[in-house]
Design a protein around this motif. Structure first.
Motif, PDB file in Angstrom:
ATOM      1  N   ARG A 203       0.779  -1.349   0.223  1.00 15.27           N
ATOM      2  CA  ARG A 203      -0.063   0.134   0.016  1.00 15.27           C
ATOM      3  C   ARG A 203       0.782   1.187   0.027  1.00 15.27           C
ATOM      4  NH1 ARG A 203      -2.804  -1.062   3.971  1.00 15.27           N
ATOM      5  NH2 ARG A 203      -1.789  -0.043   5.592  1.00 15.27           N
ATOM      6  N   HIS A 204       2.062   1.275   0.886  1.00 21.48           N
ATOM      7  CA  HIS A 204       2.664   2.406   0.903  1.00 21.48           C
ATOM      8  C   HIS A 204       3.381   2.525  -0.726  1.00 21.48           C
ATOM      9  CE1 HIS A 204       5.967   5.023   2.410  1.00 21.48           C
ATOM     10  NE2 HIS A 204       6.739   4.549   1.576  1.00 21.48           N
ATOM     11  N   THR A 205       3.811   1.600  -1.284  1.00 23.09           N
ATOM     12  CA  THR A 205       4.473   1.712  -2.458  1.00 23.09           C
ATOM     13  C   THR A 205       3.769   2.129  -3.463  1.00 23.09           C
ATOM     14  OG1 THR A 205       5.998  -0.363  -2.074  1.00 23.09           O
ATOM     15  CG2 THR A 205       5.729   0.301  -4.427  1.00 23.09           C
ATOM     16  N   LEU A 206       2.395   1.709  -3.715  1.00 19.15           N
ATOM     17  CA  LEU A 206       1.237   2.168  -4.344  1.00 19.15           C
ATOM     18  C   LEU A 206       0.892   3.754  -4.216  1.00 19.15           C
ATOM     19  CD1 LEU A 206      -0.736  -0.863  -5.112  1.00 19.15           C
ATOM     20  CD2 LEU A 206       0.709   0.038  -6.529  1.00 19.15           C
ATOM     21  N   GLN A 207       0.640   4.122  -2.808  1.00 18.27           N
ATOM     22  CA  GLN A 207       0.228   5.475  -2.588  1.00 18.27           C
ATOM     23  C   GLN A 207       1.115   6.461  -2.324  1.00 18.27           C
ATOM     24  OE1 GLN A 207      -2.331   4.755   0.966  1.00 18.27           O
ATOM     25  NE2 GLN A 207      -3.931   3.777  -0.162  1.00 18.27           N
ATOM     26  N   HIS A 208       2.204   6.208  -1.700  1.00 15.26           N
ATOM     27  CA  HIS A 208       3.360   7.085  -1.545  1.00 15.26           C
ATOM     28  C   HIS A 208       4.067   7.604  -2.512  1.00 15.26           C
ATOM     29  CE1 HIS A 208       2.605   6.922   3.159  1.00 15.26           C
ATOM     30  NE2 HIS A 208       1.656   7.352   2.573  1.00 15.26           N
ATOM     31  N   SER A 209       4.026   6.637  -3.421  1.00 17.93           N
ATOM     32  CA  SER A 209       5.132   6.975  -4.447  1.00 17.93           C
ATOM     33  C   SER A 209       4.830   8.007  -5.527  1.00 17.93           C
ATOM     34  CB  SER A 209       5.291   5.659  -5.192  1.00 17.93           C
ATOM     35  OG  SER A 209       4.377   5.219  -5.766  1.00 17.93           O
ATOM     36  N   ALA A 210       3.409   8.483  -5.164  1.00 26.63           N
ATOM     37  CA  ALA A 210       2.837   9.455  -6.163  1.00 26.63           C
ATOM     38  C   ALA A 210       3.002  10.834  -5.384  1.00 26.63           C
ATOM     39  CB  ALA A 210       1.613   9.394  -6.180  1.00 26.63           C
ATOM     40  N   LYS A 211       3.777  11.030  -4.479  1.00 26.70           N
ATOM     41  CA  LYS A 211       4.085  12.202  -3.766  1.00 26.70           C
ATOM     42  C   LYS A 211       5.521  12.821  -3.856  1.00 26.70           C
ATOM     43  CE  LYS A 211       0.664  11.161  -0.228  1.00 26.70           C
ATOM     44  NZ  LYS A 211       0.451  10.874   1.154  1.00 26.70           N
ATOM     45  N   GLU A 212       5.851  13.957  -3.706  1.00 26.91           N
ATOM     46  CA  GLU A 212       7.147  14.203  -3.631  1.00 26.91           C
ATOM     47  C   GLU A 212       8.113  13.948  -2.327  1.00 26.91           C
ATOM     48  OE1 GLU A 212       9.012  15.740  -5.804  1.00 26.91           O
ATOM     49  OE2 GLU A 212       7.903  16.448  -7.485  1.00 26.91           O
ATOM     50  N   ARG A 213       7.253  14.365  -1.194  1.00 28.67           N
ATOM     51  CA  ARG A 213       7.705  14.120  -0.099  1.00 28.67           C
ATOM     52  C   ARG A 213       6.730  13.370   0.791  1.00 28.67           C
ATOM     53  NH1 ARG A 213      13.381  16.361   0.691  1.00 28.67           N
ATOM     54  NH2 ARG A 213      12.782  16.535   2.928  1.00 28.67           N
ATOM     55  N   VAL A 214       7.291  12.305   1.756  1.00 24.90           N
ATOM     56  CA  VAL A 214       6.429  11.536   2.662  1.00 24.90           C
ATOM     57  C   VAL A 214       6.942  11.830   4.075  1.00 24.90           C
ATOM     58  CG1 VAL A 214       5.637  10.051   0.974  1.00 24.90           C
ATOM     59  CG2 VAL A 214       7.661   9.482   2.265  1.00 24.90           C
TER      60      VAL A 214
END
Length: 346
Positions: A203-214
């Motif tokens: 889920r982290h790979t799919l969702q957070h990869s669309a952001k510049e920073r997490v």
């Protein structure tokens, strides 16, 4: 600009010119029907000349010419069109006078000097029109170039995000599923825990990869899940030493940054070292700067094709965009260990 919009603008410009000319004539004397006709005819002729110049510029690609060639055309052609318009106006006036259709006030200036004067006046108008039109065209070209650049950057970023979404090593996923299947019968409670960790990682790979920073806390959570799944596979061969400075609370990082470093350490360090070893994961904060260091057993030499598997050039490019000013990535090898250090704005 579509044809209808251009026609409306042209009509407003040249009808405005005709109206202003007639107002100036009326301020010096009576405005006759013949003079009104001539002013409207000249305005229509200027409209036609401007459209002809536009068509010629587009067909011959003036905007792509060297500066000196462009300036030469801009300097010479408007006067030629203006002179042609004045000749045509003279012929129309002559025909109108001969047929008794036109009548001008006595003493109205005529002759070659007047024609040259009118030619210069209309040349100035065509120069101004052409300058404005070419300025708009160049601005549109610049804007289109900027849009194309943004689209290319967006496409490159989307491609990178697709790569990030596929960063989870297929072997890791295959091993995790196999280990979970074996664990279901042996320890169902732990199997459920590991399944939750795998779900969190994906889920982290799919969702957070669309952001510049997490948030760094989110990145740490998914890396802990990832490490737990890898420990299920490597067992006692994989040990992790976490050294997380409490001052890093509230920091942020580019998505998947720490996960990629840890995955690299396990894949190219632990998996290739007899007996495995320890992966050191250190995070420190110094003011507005964050330092991330991941160390693993192994060997590395500058220029080696299988050293880190990270693609440092690609990682540095990501850091330059999302890591802030001064972001950098370094790799060093000493005493049988390889350390990758990333420094960036927190």
């Amino acid at each position: 600009m579509n044809m209808r919009r251009r026609s409306v603008i042209q009509a407003l410009v040249w009808s405005g010119y005709a109206g202003l000319s007639m107002a100036m004539i009326a301020s010096f004397g009576a405005l006759s029907g013949s003079l009104t006709f001539v002013m409207i005819f000249v305005a229509a002729g200027l409209w036609a000349c401007s459209e002809a110049l536009r068509a010629l510029a587009l067909r011959r690609g003036w905007l792509d010419l060297p500066v000196h060639s462009l300036l030469l055309r801009l300097f010479l052609l408007p006067p030629l069109f203006a002179f042609g318009l004045q000749v045509l106006t003279y012929l129309v006036n002559w025909a109108g006078l001969s047929l008794g259709l036109l009548e001008f006030p006595p003493g109205m200036p005529r002759g070659g000097v007047v024609m040259v004067s009118y030619t210069m006046n209309t040349s100035v108008l065509l120069w101004l029109w052409l300058a404005v039109w070419m300025g708009v065209q160049m601005l549109n070209r610049w804007r289109s170039g900027e849009i194309a650049k943004w689209q290319a950057e967006t496409a490159a970023r989307e491609l990178e995000l697709q790569v990030l979404r596929a960063q989870i090593n297929p072997h890791f996923l295959f091993n995790a599923l196999n280990n979970l299947r074996a664990l279901i019968n042996e320890d169902p409670a732990r199997a459920r825990e590991m399944l939750s960790r795998l779900s969190n990682t994906l889920r982290h790979t799919l969702q957070h990869s669309a952001k510049e920073r997490v948030p760094l806390a989110d990145e740490l959570a998914v890396v802990r899940d990832y490490v737990a799944l890898e420990q299920l596979h490597h067992e006692e061969r994989l040990r992790v030493d976490w050294q997380v400075d409490p001052a890093t609370d509230g920091a942020s990082v580019p998505p998947m940054l720490l996960q990629l470093l840890v995955e690299n350490a396990i894949k190219h360090g632990i998996a290739r070292t007899a007996g495995g070893g320890v992966v050191d994961i250190g995070l420190k904060r110094d003011g507005a700067r964050l330092a991330v260091a991941v160390s693993n057993p192994g060997q590395w030499a500058p220029g080696s094709s299988d050293g880190t598997g990270l693609g440092l050039a690609h990682l540095r490019e990501r850091l330059a965009r999302a890591g802030g000013d001064g972001a950098d990535c370094r790799i060093a090898a000493a005493d049988g260990r390889v350390t990758v250090t990333v420094e960036l704005a927190a």
